[in-house]
Design an enzyme around this catalytic site. Sequence first.
Site, PDB file in Angstrom:
ATOM      1  N   LEU A   1       0.832  -1.210   0.000  1.00 27.08           N
ATOM      2  CA  LEU A   1       0.000   0.000   0.000  1.00 27.08           C
ATOM      3  C   LEU A   1       0.859   1.249   0.000  1.00 27.08           C
ATOM      4  O   LEU A   1       0.464   2.296  -0.493  1.00 27.08           O
ATOM      5  CB  LEU A   1      -0.890   0.027   1.248  1.00 27.08           C
ATOM      6  CG  LEU A   1      -1.981  -1.029   1.327  1.00 27.08           C
ATOM      7  CD1 LEU A   1      -2.620  -1.015   2.696  1.00 27.08           C
ATOM      8  CD2 LEU A   1      -3.031  -0.784   0.250  1.00 27.08           C
ATOM      9  N   GLY A   2       2.019   1.147   0.588  1.00 30.79           N
ATOM     10  CA  GLY A   2       2.896   2.308   0.654  1.00 30.79           C
ATOM     11  C   GLY A   2       4.187   1.917   1.315  1.00 30.79           C
ATOM     12  O   GLY A   2       4.323   0.812   1.852  1.00 30.79           O
TER      13      GLY A   2
ATOM     14  N   GLY B   1       6.982   3.363   4.004  1.00 27.66           N
ATOM     15  CA  GLY B   1       7.444   4.395   4.924  1.00 27.66           C
ATOM     16  C   GLY B   1       8.916   4.198   5.185  1.00 27.66           C
ATOM     17  O   GLY B   1       9.542   3.289   4.641  1.00 27.66           O
TER      18      GLY B   1
ATOM     19  N   GLY C   1       9.454   0.777   7.017  1.00 24.16           N
ATOM     20  CA  GLY C   1       9.030  -0.486   6.458  1.00 24.16           C
ATOM     21  C   GLY C   1       7.809  -0.301   5.593  1.00 24.16           C
ATOM     22  O   GLY C   1       7.150   0.745   5.637  1.00 24.16           O
TER      23      GLY C   1
ATOM     24  N   VAL D   1       4.011  -1.107   3.980  1.00 25.21           N
ATOM     25  CA  VAL D   1       2.683  -1.418   4.490  1.00 25.21           C
ATOM     26  C   VAL D   1       1.951  -2.243   3.436  1.00 25.21           C
ATOM     27  O   VAL D   1       1.973  -1.905   2.259  1.00 25.21           O
ATOM     28  CB  VAL D   1       1.899  -0.129   4.782  1.00 25.21           C
ATOM     29  CG1 VAL D   1       0.542  -0.454   5.365  1.00 25.21           C
ATOM     30  CG2 VAL D   1       2.675   0.767   5.707  1.00 25.21           C
TER      31      VAL D   1
ATOM     32  N   LYS E   1       1.955  -3.449   8.655  1.00 21.53           N
ATOM     33  CA  LYS E   1       3.239  -2.778   8.448  1.00 21.53           C
ATOM     34  C   LYS E   1       4.341  -3.679   8.962  1.00 21.53           C
ATOM     35  O   LYS E   1       4.282  -4.172  10.085  1.00 21.53           O
ATOM     36  CB  LYS E   1       3.249  -1.448   9.186  1.00 21.53           C
ATOM     37  CG  LYS E   1       4.592  -0.776   9.157  1.00 21.53           C
ATOM     38  CD  LYS E   1       4.570   0.502   9.943  1.00 21.53           C
ATOM     39  CE  LYS E   1       4.259   1.664   9.034  1.00 21.53           C
ATOM     40  NZ  LYS E   1       4.406   2.942   9.703  1.00 21.53           N
TER      41      LYS E   1
ATOM     42  N   ASP F   1       6.201  13.235  12.902  1.00 17.43           N
ATOM     43  CA  ASP F   1       6.120  13.155  11.445  1.00 17.43           C
ATOM     44  C   ASP F   1       4.714  13.461  10.957  1.00 17.43           C
ATOM     45  O   ASP F   1       4.124  12.697  10.203  1.00 17.43           O
ATOM     46  CB  ASP F   1       6.589  11.775  10.967  1.00 17.43           C
ATOM     47  CG  ASP F   1       7.006  11.796   9.492  1.00 17.43           C
ATOM     48  OD1 ASP F   1       7.221  12.907   8.954  1.00 17.43           O
ATOM     49  OD2 ASP F   1       7.086  10.721   8.879  1.00 17.43           O
TER      50      ASP F   1
END
Length: 795
Positions: A517-518, A520, A523, A525, A540, A635
Amino acid sequence: MAPRSIVFFLLLMSFAGGRAQSKQSGRINPGTSLSPTNQRYYSWVSPAGRFAFGFYQQGSGFAVGIWFVGKDKTKVVSVVWTANRDDPPISSNATLDFTTEGMLLLRSERGQQNLIANAICSVSYAAMLDSGNFVLYDNGSNIVWQSFDHPTDTILGGQTLFAGGQLFSSLTRTDHSTGSRFHLRMQDDGNLVLYPENTGDTSGDAYWSTDTVGHGSKFHLYLNNTGTLLIINGTISDTVYTLYENRASSAPNNNIIYRSTLDSDGNLRLYSHAYNESGDFNVSTLWQAFTDPCAVKVSCGFNSYCTFNDNQPYCVCLPGTDFVYPNDRSLGCERNFSEAVCTGGKENEALYRIQTMKNMKWGDRPYVEAPMSTKEECSRSCLEDCNCGAALFESKSCKKQSLPLRYVRRATNLETTAIFKAGITSLKNSNETDNQEMPLEDVRKTAIVQILLVTLGFTALSCVALGICGIYVFKSRVLRYQRLLENGNLGLNEEVTLRLFSYNELKRATNGFKEELGKGSFGAVYKGVLFKGRRLVAVKRLEKLVEEGEREFQAEMRAIGRTHHKNLVRLLGYCTEGSKRLLVYEYMSNGSLSDLLFRAERRPDWDERVRIARDVARGILYLHEECEAPIIHCDIKPQNILMDDFWTAKISDFGLAKFLMPDQTRTFTGIRGTRGYLAPEWYKNNPISVRADVYSYGIVLLEILCCRRNIEINISNEDEMILSTWIYKCFIGRELDKIVRGEEVDKATLENMVKVALWCIQDEPALRPSMKSVLLMLEGITEISNPPCPAPTSM
Ligand SMILES: *[C@@H]1O[C@H](CO)[C@@H](O)[C@H](O)[C@H]1NC(C)=O
Ligand SMILES: *[C@@H]1O[C@H](CO)[C@@H](O)[C@H](O)[C@H]1NC(C)=O
Ligand SMILES: *[C@@H]1O[C@H](CO)[C@@H](O)[C@H](O)[C@H]1NC(C)=O
Ligand SMILES: *[C@@H]1O[C@H](CO)[C@@H](O)[C@H](O)[C@H]1NC(C)=O
Ligand SMILES: *[C@@H]1O[C@H](CO)[C@@H](O)[C@H](O)[C@H]1NC(C)=O
Ligand SMILES: *[C@@H]1O[C@H](CO)[C@@H](O)[C@H](O)[C@H]1NC(C)=O
Ligand SMILES: *[C@@H]1O[C@H](CO)[C@@H](O)[C@H](O)[C@H]1NC(C)=O
Ligand SMILES: *[C@@H]1O[C@H](CO)[C@@H](O)[C@H](O)[C@H]1NC(C)=O
């Protein structure tokens, strides 16, 4: 040290002279001001000298508040009200101005202005009354603002805590900031309830209540002038419940003043202050909500319970656990043995022993509850189950629970047997099991017997047993999932403990970590499906984990697992196996705020943006002030703000920063590639506080307002390249409609939000407002003064 004692000396001096001035009349005219070190004007005193409003010493500086004036003027013992109580101490060269416009304005040395009170109507004068109420009046002597409308932790005789109102306990007797420990809520349903802070305020969290029911009515808490504490229905004449009736006194008496305070230990008490002729008073306690100091639910932390010794309450750890901080035993306990690896869904029983205790109870719901006839059966069931940390055997039912346990109570009237799984391998010296003390031998023997039995059993039943076992494991899992799911559907999921997943389970759920999904910095996700395909989750996988972060990982997981806020992405569970660390979150179907603002075809409309801005602020406020320990997100950026099915904004990734990077300050900036949002103190290598998040929020707020990134290189007009600079120019030039490019927006709201954002992005952390103030300003509750120019954004 020296300057402080000077200040104190000045204060002594000023106490000596300060009262003379205001004793003449209760009326305070606009254009006057107070200063903490001014010998005459550091406070305004009520006509009979009972109360003073002004500066009192707090910590290393001062606070503005109202207190009882005693004979010893240097002692401020009973503070009953404090303005902006969570702001940092005020320096000695601040002034409090009652301006000619009728505002009470606190000016600190750096030009920062803080509003203490501001009435919508014009103000003619103010007065400190002998009731302890500080009041602003209009020219017709009508009250336009009063401190009685803004209670902190105390109500005084004649004061009402209105339906929906709350009192928040102070940190200690001398520090009047909200300790974030307890609050008293006069609920709209008519019930007056005490809750620990940072819980969901569910009935399971409450530790005291009046159980009054007034659906559809307006119940208020009222302390009358003669020390009777009541719940009234709408008007003073309609009493529905009496908490304490003061029979000793029937006529209001200027020499006895009553107050009811939610004390820092979580108890609500009623006090009387009796004055004598020489202006001295003594305090006595007339009533308290409860006498058992163990009644307060959070008096002992996770995995521990409260008990007495010589009437002194103290905390005791549950079997198999030790204090997290031996020096502060109220902060809870954690397991003191290393857990065995769970193979095939079965616990390695040789490494555990069962300990039982009678008459226990705890808060959260069990993950499974099954009918069983004996407690031995229940013990066995818990011993075999990797997820089971403790079980409660009660009326032929076995309720299994994973750790941590909260709100553990022990009372003689509870007919229960609590079963705890304790380990035999110490956590601290895991390779030294051999030189353990005595009890180990017994345990060993039983363990050997157990192993023998189990082995025999297995050989005898061989594959048949395996088959049945498989079905049993499968069934019990299904049951567990269904329970989780049911609870979720009922909206009761806050009561479910954080779930521990196995790595294989999550691997299966994500189809071998297939759909990313993405990504970061910590790590990737992945999208996954759990609970028989009925619930989408985001998994994640943490990669850059520091070795020492281990303990913190667990602690943090538990802490975050307990944070429940509608503007935070919910953590459903986690996995820790060997070096693998995974986190399971609820799945957010509508992507991130970044997609919505910068990429979507349809810009969210103005009202939606205003709503999102407030949602995000609420989420951060929760992390900063409403959690057990403040969490600095570190963040905040649109990519980390996700949108759920109903387009509610939720902050994700919270808390990771704290435990992933023990030496936060340095490594941090390098790792996170999001420079546009970082507060200047990151670069200056200064200590980071929650105000760093406020800065990031300010940038995000600007981006929300304008639907563009803070820094746009590919823009024709150089003036507009940096959003914050451009917006400040437009703000000064009164051309704010430029920044929304002709969109239909509410001008006043736009200007307010711009001002809030500009305050948030001040270079100096102390100048930035707290998230609480941000939210109040966004909601239009407090007025906002014009912000100074923010420093240019570093690129
Ligand atoms: C107050 O003003 C003095 C002189 O202007 C300054 O040196 C000092 O830093 C300020 N703050 C405090 C707390 O005294
Ligand atoms: C009070 O103020 C209002 C408006 O500020 C004014 O119209 C009115 O005459 C004043 N009343 C008195 C009694 O001064
Ligand atoms: C409270 O007062 C309202 C209006 O006076 C009344 O309708 C209601 O029944 C009262 N409630 C109770 C619980 O007495
Ligand atoms: C306070 O309440 C009690 C009980 O309702 C009543 O007897 C007493 O007169 C009240 N006092 C005042 C000053 O209203
Ligand atoms: C303070 O308390 C003492 C003892 O309880 C009592 O005798 C005295 O009268 C009290 N003082 C006042 C002012 O009430
Ligand atoms: C009351 O007044 C006397 C002096 O008149 C004083 O000694 C005493 O300590 C005062 N305080 C209390 C609480 O009684
Ligand atoms: C854990 O702590 C308890 C209480 O201090 C102690 O009795 C027990 O032996 C400890 N267990 C291990 C495995 O260290
Ligand atoms: C445990 O064993 C590891 C490696 O075998 C060693 O480095 C460590 O010091 C040992 N710990 C203790 C407490 O003996």
